[in-house]
Design a protein around this motif. Structure first.
Motif, PDB file in Angstrom:
ATOM      1  N   VAL A   2       0.865  -1.177   0.000  1.00 16.05           N
ATOM      2  CA  VAL A   2       0.000   0.000   0.000  1.00 16.05           C
ATOM      3  C   VAL A   2       0.902   1.227   0.000  1.00 16.05           C
ATOM      4  O   VAL A   2       1.800   1.337   0.829  1.00 16.05           O
ATOM      5  CB  VAL A   2      -0.922   0.025   1.231  1.00 16.05           C
ATOM      6  CG1 VAL A   2      -1.738   1.308   1.257  1.00 16.05           C
ATOM      7  CG2 VAL A   2      -1.844  -1.196   1.243  1.00 16.05           C
ATOM      8  N   GLN A   3       0.666   2.121  -0.932  1.00 15.44           N
ATOM      9  CA  GLN A   3       1.416   3.370  -0.963  1.00 15.44           C
ATOM     10  C   GLN A   3       0.524   4.482  -0.424  1.00 15.44           C
ATOM     11  O   GLN A   3      -0.646   4.579  -0.793  1.00 15.44           O
ATOM     12  CB  GLN A   3       1.856   3.709  -2.391  1.00 15.44           C
ATOM     13  CG  GLN A   3       2.899   2.762  -2.961  1.00 15.44           C
ATOM     14  CD  GLN A   3       2.294   1.460  -3.448  1.00 15.44           C
ATOM     15  OE1 GLN A   3       1.252   1.445  -4.085  1.00 15.44           O
ATOM     16  NE2 GLN A   3       2.960   0.350  -3.139  1.00 15.44           N
ATOM     17  N   LEU A   4       1.096   5.303   0.443  1.00 15.16           N
ATOM     18  CA  LEU A   4       0.346   6.380   1.091  1.00 15.16           C
ATOM     19  C   LEU A   4       1.052   7.708   0.847  1.00 15.16           C
ATOM     20  O   LEU A   4       2.270   7.807   1.050  1.00 15.16           O
ATOM     21  CB  LEU A   4       0.246   6.121   2.594  1.00 15.16           C
ATOM     22  CG  LEU A   4      -0.393   4.793   3.011  1.00 15.16           C
ATOM     23  CD1 LEU A   4      -0.228   4.568   4.507  1.00 15.16           C
ATOM     24  CD2 LEU A   4      -1.860   4.759   2.633  1.00 15.16           C
ATOM     25  N   VAL A   5       0.290   8.715   0.435  1.00 22.29           N
ATOM     26  CA  VAL A   5       0.861  10.033   0.173  1.00 22.29           C
ATOM     27  C   VAL A   5       0.016  11.089   0.883  1.00 22.29           C
ATOM     28  O   VAL A   5      -1.166  11.262   0.569  1.00 22.29           O
ATOM     29  CB  VAL A   5       0.917  10.346  -1.328  1.00 22.29           C
ATOM     30  CG1 VAL A   5       1.489  11.740  -1.550  1.00 22.29           C
ATOM     31  CG2 VAL A   5       1.757   9.299  -2.065  1.00 22.29           C
ATOM     32  N   GLU A   6       0.652  11.783   1.827  1.00 24.34           N
ATOM     33  CA  GLU A   6      -0.042  12.828   2.575  1.00 24.34           C
ATOM     34  C   GLU A   6       0.065  14.170   1.856  1.00 24.34           C
ATOM     35  O   GLU A   6       1.031  14.423   1.124  1.00 24.34           O
ATOM     36  CB  GLU A   6       0.559  12.991   3.980  1.00 24.34           C
ATOM     37  CG  GLU A   6       0.546  11.747   4.825  1.00 24.34           C
ATOM     38  CD  GLU A   6       1.856  10.988   4.780  1.00 24.34           C
ATOM     39  OE1 GLU A   6       2.168  10.246   5.723  1.00 24.34           O
ATOM     40  OE2 GLU A   6       2.586  11.136   3.770  1.00 24.34           O
ATOM     41  N   SER A   7      -0.911  15.038   2.114  1.00 23.00           N
ATOM     42  CA  SER A   7      -0.882  16.406   1.610  1.00 23.00           C
ATOM     43  C   SER A   7      -1.722  17.272   2.524  1.00 23.00           C
ATOM     44  O   SER A   7      -2.463  16.759   3.378  1.00 23.00           O
ATOM     45  CB  SER A   7      -1.422  16.474   0.171  1.00 23.00           C
ATOM     46  OG  SER A   7      -2.774  16.044   0.129  1.00 23.00           O
ATOM     47  N   GLY A   8      -1.599  18.588   2.349  1.00 27.46           N
ATOM     48  CA  GLY A   8      -2.437  19.504   3.101  1.00 27.46           C
ATOM     49  C   GLY A   8      -1.760  20.211   4.255  1.00 27.46           C
ATOM     50  O   GLY A   8      -2.356  21.065   4.910  1.00 27.46           O
ATOM     51  N   GLY A   9      -0.516  19.847   4.543  1.00 30.21           N
ATOM     52  CA  GLY A   9       0.190  20.516   5.622  1.00 30.21           C
ATOM     53  C   GLY A   9       0.549  21.945   5.244  1.00 30.21           C
ATOM     54  O   GLY A   9       0.383  22.370   4.104  1.00 30.21           O
ATOM     55  N   GLY A  10       1.035  22.694   6.228  1.00 33.27           N
ATOM     56  CA  GLY A  10       1.424  24.071   5.967  1.00 33.27           C
ATOM     57  C   GLY A  10       1.601  24.850   7.238  1.00 33.27           C
ATOM     58  O   GLY A  10       1.668  24.282   8.330  1.00 33.27           O
ATOM     59  N   LEU A  11       1.684  26.166   7.075  1.00 29.10           N
ATOM     60  CA  LEU A  11       1.855  27.083   8.202  1.00 29.10           C
ATOM     61  C   LEU A  11       0.517  27.767   8.478  1.00 29.10           C
ATOM     62  O   LEU A  11      -0.117  28.303   7.561  1.00 29.10           O
ATOM     63  CB  LEU A  11       2.921  28.126   7.854  1.00 29.10           C
ATOM     64  CG  LEU A  11       3.120  29.265   8.851  1.00 29.10           C
ATOM     65  CD1 LEU A  11       3.619  28.726  10.177  1.00 29.10           C
ATOM     66  CD2 LEU A  11       4.090  30.294   8.285  1.00 29.10           C
ATOM     67  N   VAL A  12       0.107  27.763   9.731  1.00 28.89           N
ATOM     68  CA  VAL A  12      -1.165  28.367  10.126  1.00 28.89           C
ATOM     69  C   VAL A  12      -0.997  29.023  11.487  1.00 28.89           C
ATOM     70  O   VAL A  12      -0.161  28.593  12.295  1.00 28.89           O
ATOM     71  CB  VAL A  12      -2.281  27.298  10.149  1.00 28.89           C
ATOM     72  CG1 VAL A  12      -2.009  26.245  11.199  1.00 28.89           C
ATOM     73  CG2 VAL A  12      -3.648  27.927  10.323  1.00 28.89           C
ATOM     74  N   GLN A  13      -1.774  30.058  11.733  1.00 27.14           N
ATOM     75  CA  GLN A  13      -1.730  30.710  13.036  1.00 27.14           C
ATOM     76  C   GLN A  13      -2.529  29.910  14.060  1.00 27.14           C
ATOM     77  O   GLN A  13      -3.461  29.166  13.712  1.00 27.14           O
ATOM     78  CB  GLN A  13      -2.286  32.126  12.934  1.00 27.14           C
ATOM     79  CG  GLN A  13      -1.387  33.099  12.188  1.00 27.14           C
ATOM     80  CD  GLN A  13      -1.881  34.533  12.277  1.00 27.14           C
ATOM     81  OE1 GLN A  13      -3.077  34.786  12.414  1.00 27.14           O
ATOM     82  NE2 GLN A  13      -0.955  35.476  12.198  1.00 27.14           N
ATOM     83  N   ALA A  14      -2.182  30.077  15.302  1.00 29.57           N
ATOM     84  CA  ALA A  14      -2.920  29.432  16.383  1.00 29.57           C
ATOM     85  C   ALA A  14      -4.397  29.795  16.285  1.00 29.57           C
ATOM     86  O   ALA A  14      -4.748  30.952  16.022  1.00 29.57           O
ATOM     87  CB  ALA A  14      -2.354  29.846  17.727  1.00 29.57           C
ATOM     88  N   GLY A  15      -5.243  28.800  16.488  1.00 27.14           N
ATOM     89  CA  GLY A  15      -6.672  28.980  16.350  1.00 27.14           C
ATOM     90  C   GLY A  15      -7.199  28.673  14.969  1.00 27.14           C
ATOM     91  O   GLY A  15      -8.427  28.586  14.768  1.00 27.14           O
ATOM     92  N   GLY A  16      -6.313  28.510  14.014  1.00 22.16           N
ATOM     93  CA  GLY A  16      -6.702  28.232  12.646  1.00 22.16           C
ATOM     94  C   GLY A  16      -6.987  26.765  12.399  1.00 22.16           C
ATOM     95  O   GLY A  16      -6.964  25.939  13.324  1.00 22.16           O
TER      96      GLY A  16
END
Length: 125
Positions: A2-16
């Motif tokens: 099974v190959q797994l690829v994550e996405s959607g990470g990044g920089l966000v402010q607290a509370g976001g």
């Protein structure tokens, strides 16, 4: 395999908020549980959330309960993690994982057979 690829990470402010995705390919005919784990610098990998094949059984770490929601779309063979009310202590690399055994989704990293490469989540104060 099974190959797994994550996405959607990044920089966000607290509370976001952020939504992570994990796309699976390969042995997708198997009915497996999936989970999210995270690892902060200098710390061990820790459990975040897990879900069984049908989506009817979910488990969360106490530190994210009420803020994070795990879900899956089996038609798209994709796992999600909706993260709300983010805190600086949520900063880590987030990994998705697949557990080929059938049953209650595990909170133990050693139970998982396949892992993605991870996606960085950084929460600024």
């Amino acid at each position: 395999q099974v190959q797994l690829v994550e996405s959607g990470g990044g920089l966000v402010q607290a509370g976001g908020s952020l939504r992570l995705s994990c796309a699976a390919s390969g042995r997708t005919s198997s009915r497996y549980a999936m989970g999210w784990f995270r690892q902060a610098p200098g710390k061990e990998r820790e459990f975040v959330a897990a879900i069984n094949w049908s989506g009817g059984n979910t488990r969360y770490a106490d530190s994210v309960k009420g803020r994070f929601t795990i879900s899956r779309d089996n038609a798209k063979i994709t796992l999600y993690l909706q993260m709300n009310s983010l805190k600086p202590e949520d900063t880590a690399i987030y990994f998705c994982a697949a557990d080929l055994t059938i049953g209650t989704p595990s909170t133990a990293a050693k139970a998982y057979d396949y892992w993605g490469q991870g996606t960085q989540v950084t929460v600024s104060s």
